[in-house]
Design a protein around this motif. Structure first.
Motif, short mmCIF file in Angstrom:
data_model
loop_
_atom_site.label_atom_id
_atom_site.label_comp_id
_atom_site.label_asym_id
_atom_site.label_seq_id
_atom_site.Cartn_x
_atom_site.Cartn_y
_atom_site.Cartn_z
N GLU A 24 0.83 -1.21 0.00
CA GLU A 24 0.00 0.00 0.00
C GLU A 24 0.87 1.26 0.00
O GLU A 24 0.65 2.18 -0.78
N GLN A 25 1.89 1.29 0.86
CA GLN A 25 2.74 2.47 0.99
C GLN A 25 3.56 2.72 -0.27
O GLN A 25 3.84 3.87 -0.62
N SER A 26 3.93 1.66 -0.98
CA SER A 26 4.72 1.82 -2.20
C SER A 26 3.85 2.22 -3.39
O SER A 26 4.36 2.56 -4.45
N GLY A 27 2.53 2.16 -3.22
CA GLY A 27 1.62 2.54 -4.30
C GLY A 27 1.24 1.40 -5.22
O GLY A 27 0.49 1.61 -6.17
N VAL A 28 1.73 0.20 -4.96
CA VAL A 28 1.32 -0.95 -5.77
C VAL A 28 -0.16 -1.21 -5.57
O VAL A 28 -0.91 -1.41 -6.52
N ILE A 29 -0.61 -1.19 -4.31
CA ILE A 29 -2.04 -1.26 -4.01
C ILE A 29 -2.53 0.17 -3.91
O ILE A 29 -2.12 0.92 -3.02
N LYS A 30 -3.40 0.55 -4.85
CA LYS A 30 -3.86 1.94 -4.93
C LYS A 30 -5.12 2.19 -4.13
O LYS A 30 -5.48 3.33 -3.89
N GLY A 31 -5.85 1.13 -3.76
CA GLY A 31 -7.07 1.30 -3.01
C GLY A 31 -7.93 0.06 -3.11
O GLY A 31 -7.54 -0.93 -3.73
N TYR A 32 -9.08 0.13 -2.50
CA TYR A 32 -10.02 -0.98 -2.48
C TYR A 32 -11.39 -0.42 -2.85
O TYR A 32 -11.74 0.69 -2.44
N ARG A 33 -12.17 -1.19 -3.62
CA ARG A 33 -13.51 -0.71 -3.98
C ARG A 33 -14.41 -1.87 -4.37
O ARG A 33 -13.93 -2.96 -4.67
N ALA A 34 -15.69 -1.59 -4.39
CA ALA A 34 -16.68 -2.60 -4.78
C ALA A 34 -16.93 -2.51 -6.28
O ALA A 34 -16.91 -1.42 -6.86
N HIS A 35 -17.13 -3.64 -6.92
CA HIS A 35 -17.53 -3.67 -8.33
C HIS A 35 -19.05 -3.75 -8.37
O HIS A 35 -19.64 -4.68 -7.80
N LEU A 36 -19.67 -2.79 -9.02
CA LEU A 36 -21.12 -2.70 -9.07
C LEU A 36 -21.64 -3.21 -10.41
O LEU A 36 -20.96 -3.12 -11.43
N ASP A 37 -22.86 -3.71 -10.40
CA ASP A 37 -23.52 -4.18 -11.61
C ASP A 37 -24.27 -3.01 -12.24
O ASP A 37 -25.27 -2.54 -11.68
N PRO A 38 -23.78 -2.50 -13.39
CA PRO A 38 -24.45 -1.34 -14.00
C PRO A 38 -25.93 -1.61 -14.30
O PRO A 38 -26.77 -0.72 -14.10
N GLY A 39 -26.26 -2.80 -14.79
CA GLY A 39 -27.64 -3.13 -15.11
C GLY A 39 -28.56 -3.07 -13.89
O GLY A 39 -29.70 -2.61 -13.99
N ALA A 40 -28.06 -3.50 -12.75
CA ALA A 40 -28.86 -3.45 -11.52
C ALA A 40 -29.12 -2.02 -11.08
O ALA A 40 -30.05 -1.75 -10.32
N LEU A 41 -28.31 -1.09 -11.59
CA LEU A 41 -28.46 0.32 -11.25
C LEU A 41 -29.15 1.11 -12.35
O LEU A 41 -29.20 2.33 -12.32
N GLY A 42 -29.67 0.39 -13.35
CA GLY A 42 -30.38 1.05 -14.44
C GLY A 42 -29.48 1.63 -15.51
O GLY A 42 -29.94 2.39 -16.37
N LEU A 43 -28.20 1.31 -15.47
CA LEU A 43 -27.26 1.81 -16.48
C LEU A 43 -27.07 0.72 -17.53
O LEU A 43 -26.09 -0.02 -17.53
N ASN A 44 -28.04 0.64 -18.43
CA ASN A 44 -28.11 -0.47 -19.38
C ASN A 44 -27.54 -0.15 -20.76
O ASN A 44 -27.63 -0.98 -21.66
N PHE A 45 -26.97 1.03 -20.92
CA PHE A 45 -26.48 1.44 -22.23
C PHE A 45 -25.01 1.79 -22.12
O PHE A 45 -24.59 2.53 -21.23
#
Length: 153
Positions: free
Chosen positions: A42-63
């Motif tokens: 993390e400190q060296s910048g190899v790991i830039k962060g952590y996040r969730a992968h969201l399903d665009p279709g489940a959020l109405g982003l179908n295009f």
């Protein structure tokens, strides 16, 4: 970076919510050395962060569309102005500067075609220094958010 670091990175790419205990077990380390390695990555910048992968279709982003951008000028000010402006368009989920005839590739998500058309007409075409936009629609994502290839085959 050694093979153990690569194993740690491979595991957290697959599941960033692993506890340090689970991760240590998977890579064959005890808890303290595993934790130290994670912090160092993390400190060296190899790991830039952590996040969730969201399903665009489940959020109405179908295009989804890919938009190729050609700028009128290629000077530093034009490039910086364009890049600053494109960063402010939330529907642009990925933007890459390219070598060759085309200057940028934008990956766009919206709810539907009319939403994309409004975005295209009202925002994308008015970005600084834009000479030409060329769009293509995404039929299907075949490979998306693939983990980086860290372990040699």
């Amino acid at each position: 970076m050694d093979e153990i670091d690569r194993k740690i990175l491979a595991e957290i790419q697959l599941d960033g919510r692993l506890s340090v205990t689970e991760l240590a077990d998977r890579v064959g380390l005890s808890l303290s050395p595993c934790h130290r390695r994670i912090r160092a990555l993390e400190q060296s910048g190899v790991i830039k962060g952590y996040r969730a992968h969201l399903d665009p279709g489940a959020l109405g982003l179908n295009f989804s569309a890919l938009v190729f951008v050609t700028l009128r000028e290629g000077n530093r000010q034009a490039v910086e102005s364009f890049e600053d402006a494109v960063m402010k368009v939330p529907e642009v989920i990925d933007a890459q500067r390219l070598f060759g005839d085309l200057d940028y590739l934008l990956n766009i998500v919206t709810c539907d075609l009319p939403s994309f058309q409004r975005l295209y007409d009202e925002h994308l075409s008015t970005l600084p220094s834009v000479q030409r936009l060329t769009s293509t629609l995404v039929m299907k994502n075949v490979v998306k958010d693939r983990s980086l290839p860290l372990i040699a085959r």
